[in-house]
Design a protein around this motif. Sequence first.
Motif, short mmCIF file in Angstrom:
data_model
loop_
_atom_site.label_atom_id
_atom_site.label_comp_id
_atom_site.label_asym_id
_atom_site.label_seq_id
_atom_site.Cartn_x
_atom_site.Cartn_y
_atom_site.Cartn_z
N ILE A 47 37.12 47.60 32.43
CA ILE A 47 36.83 46.44 33.28
C ILE A 47 38.04 45.51 33.33
CG2 ILE A 47 35.39 44.37 33.49
CD1 ILE A 47 33.13 46.03 32.16
N ASN A 48 38.68 45.32 32.17
CA ASN A 48 39.82 44.41 32.10
C ASN A 48 40.96 44.87 33.00
OD1 ASN A 48 41.53 42.36 31.25
ND2 ASN A 48 41.04 42.62 29.10
N PHE A 49 41.34 46.13 32.88
CA PHE A 49 42.44 46.66 33.70
C PHE A 49 42.07 46.67 35.18
CE2 PHE A 49 44.18 48.82 29.80
CZ PHE A 49 45.42 48.22 29.86
N TYR A 50 40.83 47.11 35.48
CA TYR A 50 40.40 47.18 36.88
C TYR A 50 40.35 45.78 37.49
CZ TYR A 50 37.50 47.94 40.99
OH TYR A 50 37.02 47.95 42.28
N ALA A 51 39.77 44.84 36.74
CA ALA A 51 39.67 43.47 37.24
C ALA A 51 41.06 42.86 37.44
CB ALA A 51 38.85 42.61 36.28
N TYR A 52 41.95 43.12 36.50
CA TYR A 52 43.31 42.58 36.60
C TYR A 52 44.01 43.08 37.86
CZ TYR A 52 48.30 41.97 35.61
OH TYR A 52 49.63 41.66 35.69
N ASP A 53 43.97 44.38 38.09
CA ASP A 53 44.62 44.94 39.28
C ASP A 53 43.95 44.45 40.56
OD1 ASP A 53 46.81 46.32 38.48
OD2 ASP A 53 46.11 48.29 39.11
N GLY A 57 45.83 42.04 43.17
CA GLY A 57 46.05 42.47 44.54
C GLY A 57 45.52 41.49 45.56
N GLN A 58 44.32 40.96 45.30
CA GLN A 58 43.73 40.01 46.23
C GLN A 58 44.50 38.69 46.28
OE1 GLN A 58 41.23 40.60 48.40
NE2 GLN A 58 41.37 42.72 47.66
N LEU A 59 44.94 38.22 45.11
CA LEU A 59 45.69 36.97 45.07
C LEU A 59 47.06 37.12 45.73
CD1 LEU A 59 44.80 35.70 41.49
CD2 LEU A 59 44.16 34.64 43.66
N LEU A 60 47.67 38.29 45.59
CA LEU A 60 48.95 38.53 46.25
C LEU A 60 48.78 38.50 47.76
CD1 LEU A 60 50.54 41.37 44.06
CD2 LEU A 60 51.19 38.96 44.14
N LYS A 61 47.66 39.05 48.24
CA LYS A 61 47.40 39.04 49.68
C LYS A 61 47.16 37.63 50.20
CE LYS A 61 45.37 43.69 49.95
NZ LYS A 61 44.12 44.46 50.22
N LYS A 265 46.57 58.20 42.53
CA LYS A 265 47.48 57.74 43.59
C LYS A 265 47.21 56.29 43.98
CE LYS A 265 47.92 62.42 45.46
NZ LYS A 265 49.17 62.66 44.72
N VAL A 266 47.09 55.45 42.96
CA VAL A 266 46.90 54.01 43.17
C VAL A 266 48.26 53.35 43.21
CG1 VAL A 266 45.92 51.89 42.24
CG2 VAL A 266 44.67 54.04 42.03
N GLU A 267 48.53 52.63 44.27
CA GLU A 267 49.82 51.94 44.39
C GLU A 267 49.84 50.71 43.51
OE1 GLU A 267 52.52 52.76 46.02
OE2 GLU A 267 51.69 54.61 46.85
N SER A 268 50.94 50.50 42.80
CA SER A 268 51.09 49.30 41.97
C SER A 268 51.37 48.11 42.86
CB SER A 268 52.25 49.47 40.97
OG SER A 268 51.99 50.52 40.08
N ALA A 269 50.70 46.98 42.52
CA ALA A 269 50.98 45.75 43.26
C ALA A 269 52.34 45.23 42.84
CB ALA A 269 49.90 44.70 42.97
N GLN A 270 53.21 45.01 43.76
CA GLN A 270 54.56 44.54 43.44
C GLN A 270 54.72 43.10 43.87
OE1 GLN A 270 56.69 46.34 41.70
NE2 GLN A 270 55.42 48.17 41.67
#
Length: 270
Positions: A47-53, A57-61, A265-270
């Motif tokens: 949950i921690n890793f999934y929630a973090y990603d 991702g949403q905040l970056l957008k 094949k999950v893209e890392s948020a950069q």
Amino acid sequence: MKLEYIVRGEQRNLLGLIQMIATTEGVRGFWKGNLVNILRTAPFKSINFYAYDTYRGQLLKLSGNEETTNFERFIAGVTASLLCLPLDTVRTVMVAPGGEALGGVVGAFRHMVQTEGFFSLYKGLVPSLVSMAPAGAVFYGVYDFLKSAYLHTPEGKKRLEHVRQEGDELNAFDQLELGPMRTLLYGAVAGACSEAATYPFEVVRRHLQMQSHERKLSAVATCVKIVEHGGVPALYAGLIPSLLQVLPSAAISYFVYEFMKVVMKVESAQ
């Protein structure tokens, strides 16, 4: 063994404690409470890793800012804690004196709900949540810093370019941006730094989880009581065995996290 120091007030050194457990309880004694720990840790990490990603991702957008902030690290930890803290509380009660008589995970869970109510499973929530910000900041921040620092070196840039060019022709291990060994190493360092930085919160939380409803103290009062009885070092009781546990745990967690991102094949948020 960490809980032996925190919950039972063990005074022996680490080697002495190992010998005592082996003599009195046998090999099985080292895995006491391990089932509930697995039931807690596996979903907590996931949950921690999934929630973090997801939050990242949403905040970056939304912000358009490419920098990761402590906010998404904090709310990722809060999300995982709210869902998984009850199992952590049950584990503490099972290891505490008298916990053996409760009848395992189900028995301890039933006992707490029947005698103190459902919300007794959330004892220690305040220090747990308070520690989330620094814990998440250090855990993710140290790893991201080490990863970014390496990927900006000539060697790192060369490896990253190689991974991007070869793509699916490489096996999953070779597609790891840091490579297997660096992923494990940086994960271990991040986990150890996070644990050491926030360990006093862990000690306070464990003491809160052992309190009965009649003798319930606030987190601050509990912290003061711990220091009064054992001094500041009491807030770090069991740190060494905790670090010995965290090093491989954090290393493997980050490795599996990065590996599964490659496989899925999950893209890392950069």
